[in-house]
Design an enzyme around this catalytic site. Structure first.
Site, PDB file in Angstrom:
ATOM      1  N   LYS A   1      -7.357   7.072 -19.453  1.00  0.00           N
ATOM      2  CA  LYS A   1      -7.645   7.597 -20.791  1.00  0.00           C
ATOM      3  C   LYS A   1      -6.400   7.541 -21.677  1.00  0.00           C
ATOM      4  O   LYS A   1      -5.912   6.462 -21.975  1.00  0.00           O
ATOM      5  CB  LYS A   1      -8.221   9.010 -20.652  1.00  0.00           C
ATOM      6  CG  LYS A   1      -9.332   9.119 -19.586  1.00  0.00           C
ATOM      7  CD  LYS A   1     -10.509   8.253 -19.943  1.00  0.00           C
ATOM      8  CE  LYS A   1     -11.728   8.345 -19.075  1.00  0.00           C
ATOM      9  NZ  LYS A   1     -11.622   8.225 -17.640  1.00  0.00           N
TER      10      LYS A   1
ATOM     11  N   ASP B   1      -6.517  19.294 -14.046  1.00  0.00           N
ATOM     12  CA  ASP B   1      -6.877  17.966 -14.548  1.00  0.00           C
ATOM     13  C   ASP B   1      -6.477  17.957 -16.023  1.00  0.00           C
ATOM     14  O   ASP B   1      -7.112  18.584 -16.869  1.00  0.00           O
ATOM     15  CB  ASP B   1      -8.386  17.732 -14.368  1.00  0.00           C
ATOM     16  CG  ASP B   1      -8.818  16.346 -14.840  1.00  0.00           C
ATOM     17  OD1 ASP B   1      -8.120  15.759 -15.687  1.00  0.00           O
ATOM     18  OD2 ASP B   1      -9.873  15.860 -14.381  1.00  0.00           O
TER      19      ASP B   1
ATOM     20  N   ARG C   1       0.849  -1.204   0.000  1.00  0.00           N
ATOM     21  CA  ARG C   1       0.000   0.000   0.000  1.00  0.00           C
ATOM     22  C   ARG C   1       0.880   1.248   0.000  1.00  0.00           C
ATOM     23  O   ARG C   1       0.564   2.251  -0.629  1.00  0.00           O
ATOM     24  CB  ARG C   1      -0.964   0.008   1.209  1.00  0.00           C
ATOM     25  CG  ARG C   1      -1.684   1.335   1.372  1.00  0.00           C
ATOM     26  CD  ARG C   1      -2.939   1.300   2.219  1.00  0.00           C
ATOM     27  NE  ARG C   1      -2.889   0.422   3.353  1.00  0.00           N
ATOM     28  CZ  ARG C   1      -2.210   0.659   4.493  1.00  0.00           C
ATOM     29  NH1 ARG C   1      -1.532   1.775   4.662  1.00  0.00           N
ATOM     30  NH2 ARG C   1      -2.221  -0.216   5.471  1.00  0.00           N
TER      31      ARG C   1
ATOM     32  N   TYR D   1     -15.838  17.000 -15.751  1.00  0.00           N
ATOM     33  CA  TYR D   1     -16.333  15.613 -15.726  1.00  0.00           C
ATOM     34  C   TYR D   1     -17.387  15.467 -14.614  1.00  0.00           C
ATOM     35  O   TYR D   1     -17.190  15.924 -13.491  1.00  0.00           O
ATOM     36  CB  TYR D   1     -15.152  14.664 -15.514  1.00  0.00           C
ATOM     37  CG  TYR D   1     -15.574  13.251 -15.228  1.00  0.00           C
ATOM     38  CD1 TYR D   1     -16.407  12.561 -16.104  1.00  0.00           C
ATOM     39  CD2 TYR D   1     -15.149  12.594 -14.066  1.00  0.00           C
ATOM     40  CE1 TYR D   1     -16.816  11.268 -15.834  1.00  0.00           C
ATOM     41  CE2 TYR D   1     -15.546  11.293 -13.803  1.00  0.00           C
ATOM     42  CZ  TYR D   1     -16.388  10.635 -14.680  1.00  0.00           C
ATOM     43  OH  TYR D   1     -16.797   9.361 -14.418  1.00  0.00           O
TER      44      TYR D   1
HETATM   45  O1  P1T Z   1     -12.582   7.270 -14.341  1.00  0.00           O
HETATM   46  P1  P1T Z   1     -11.420   7.778 -13.552  1.00  0.00           P
HETATM   47  O2  P1T Z   1     -10.098   7.179 -13.912  1.00  0.00           O
HETATM   48  O3  P1T Z   1     -11.676   7.753 -12.076  1.00  0.00           O
HETATM   49  O4  P1T Z   1     -11.253   9.325 -13.949  1.00  0.00           O
HETATM   50  C1  P1T Z   1     -12.232  10.281 -13.732  1.00  0.00           C
HETATM   51  C2  P1T Z   1     -12.066  11.459 -14.670  1.00  0.00           C
HETATM   52  C3  P1T Z   1     -11.386  12.578 -14.233  1.00  0.00           C
HETATM   53  N1  P1T Z   1     -11.206  13.660 -15.030  1.00  0.00           N
HETATM   54  C4  P1T Z   1     -11.685  13.676 -16.280  1.00  0.00           C
HETATM   55  C5  P1T Z   1     -11.473  14.878 -17.144  1.00  0.00           C
HETATM   56  C6  P1T Z   1     -12.366  12.562 -16.785  1.00  0.00           C
HETATM   57  O5  P1T Z   1     -12.825  12.617 -18.054  1.00  0.00           O
HETATM   58  C7  P1T Z   1     -12.577  11.430 -15.953  1.00  0.00           C
HETATM   59  C8  P1T Z   1     -13.347  10.238 -16.404  1.00  0.00           C
HETATM   60  N2  P1T Z   1     -14.138  10.479 -17.512  1.00  0.00           N
HETATM   61  C9  P1T Z   1     -14.967   9.564 -18.132  1.00  0.00           C
HETATM   62  C10 P1T Z   1     -15.118   8.300 -17.718  1.00  0.00           C
HETATM   63  C11 P1T Z   1     -15.676  10.081 -19.297  1.00  0.00           C
HETATM   64  O6  P1T Z   1     -16.206   9.282 -20.102  1.00  0.00           O
HETATM   65  O7  P1T Z   1     -15.726  11.302 -19.469  1.00  0.00           O
END
Ligand code: P1T
Length: 383
Positions: free
Chosen positions: A199, A174, A50, A102
């Site tokens: 992504k 972000d 962890r 998001y």
């Molecule tokens: O899904 P995760 O890895 O927890 O990330 C969240 C997140 C944070 N910031 C942005 C700009 C994002 O687009 C996302 C996740 N977005 C999607 C799943 C989507 O389809 O827009």
């Protein structure tokens, strides 16, 4: 390696060396929770997974390298990374966030952290000075998403950071939509870069992962303390997959940008499309800012079919054959999404519509396929 590598080399070698045990070129997947100690407390750098894991260390060094940062931290998801940043704050502190972001980030801010006494102001940051009325001595964090999800607004990172610094606020970006291939916010003065590495960084729609990158040693220590205390960390296999993805980031991003531009221009000229949101257009309201802080304009775009109603949007996304109707973005394959009912459904309708997320809006993550196939697919779906 001591030499400072250029970006396209840093994606491949950044923070990595052949493994000391057998010379493995890829960092091995250290699928272990614990590490033998020679004497009580006498460990060899790793105690418990962890806290640290060698595969995770390799990924943390890699993100630090490609974001021009001193430190990297890996998390189980983008949301876990953001959650960790927000836990730096105290009840009574205030946050200024982009108004278009998001849906899950909005949910985390409003439905989780507001109840712990944080006050959040959502502001359209297309003009940096829009944040000025919300800056005060309680402002502790400015949360920038740029380009924004899904309206593709671009925020002037340098200008917002300069304003934030007049009140000693932390500024976090972000950087998910741009990836470090297109922009490196720490070079523009921000304190924290966050990624949903799910992504573009991992890049193959096979791993959920979050990353942070920072320069300040004390800030890194605080974040690492929260990371270890809360435990929202990724497993070694996911770290390995993200590292593997990062090695081709520059190649994929180049094609995402080329295909994104071709699809945006095709849609812009289509008589049945009312509006296309993509920062590469010269008449995009933030095009000049995008040109100064981004290397190109990315593979994400949103559009509104003529009439812009829900039924038309649904019809188009259901007819697509190469674009898959799915949440997420940034993988090699093209995806289409309907933000109002999918990624942004957790934002109340009247609030999301204020920033442009109307029921007719369709979002595309343009992949790296042959762009002609993508355009033909859109053509048959739009009709
Ligand atoms: O899904 P995760 O890895 O927890 O990330 C969240 C997140 C944070 N910031 C942005 C700009 C994002 O687009 C996302 C996740 N977005 C999607 C799943 C989507 O389809 O827009």
């Amino acid at each position: 390696m001591d030499k400072k590598l250029r970006f396209n080399s840093a994606t491949i070698h950044g923070g990595q060396q052949p493994d000391k045990a057998y010379g493995a070129v890829m960092p091995p997947i250290y699928q272990t929770t614990t590490y033998a100690q020679i004497t009580p407390g006498g460990h060899q750098g790793y105690e418990y997974s962890r806290t640290h894991n060698p595969t995770r260390t390799a990924l943390e060094r890699s993100i630090a390298c490609i974001e021009n940062a001193k430190h990297g931290l890996a998390f189980a998801s983008g949301m876990a990374a953001m959650d960790t940043v927000l836990k730096l704050l105290q009840p009574g502190d205030e946050i200024i966030s982009t108004d278009d972001l998001y849906g899950g980030s909005y949910r985390l801010l409003t439905q989780i952290f507001e109840k712990y006494g944080l006050k959040i102001h959502f502001v359209n940051m297309e003009k940096a000075e829009n944040i000025t009325p919300f800056l005060n001595d309680k402002t502790r964090l400015i949360w920038i998403e740029t380009p924004t999800n899904p309206m593709m607004k671009v925020v002037d990172i340098r200008a917002i950071t300069a304003l934030g610094k007049t009140h000693n606020a932390l500024v976090a970006v972000d950087n998910t939509f741009a990836s470090p291939y297109l922009q490196q916010p720490l070079d523009l003065g921000t304190d924290i870069v966050m990624h949903s590495a799910t992504k573009y960084l991992a890049g193959h729609s096979d791993t959920v992962m979050g990353l942070l990158a920072v320069n300040d040693d004390a800030l890194n220590e605080q974040l690492a303390f929260i990371q270890n205390s809360g435990g929202g960390v990724p497993g070694p296999m996911d770290c390995f997959l993200t590292l593997r993805g990062i090695k081709t980031l520059h190649l994929r991003m180049q094609r995402h940008c080329e295909n994104g531009a071709a699809v945006a221009i095709y849609l812009q000229h289509h008589p049945k499309i009312e509006k296309v949101y993509w920062p590469g257009f010269v008449d995009h309201p933030n095009h000049e800012v995008a040109k100064t802080q981004m290397k190109a304009f990315g593979g994400m775009l949103s559009f509104l079919p003529l009439g812009g109603d829900l039924s038309k949007a649904k019809e188009i996304v259901q007819k697509l054959q190469i674009f898959t109707l799915a949440e997420s973005l940034g993988g090699v394959e093209s995806l289409a999404g309907h933000p109002a009912s999918m990624t942004h459904a957790s934002i109340p309708k009247e609030i999301r519509e204020k920033s442009g997320v109307v029921d007719g809006l369709i979002r595309l993550s343009v992949g790296v396929e042959d762009v002609q196939d993508l355009i033909e697919d859109l053509d048959q779906a739009i009709g």
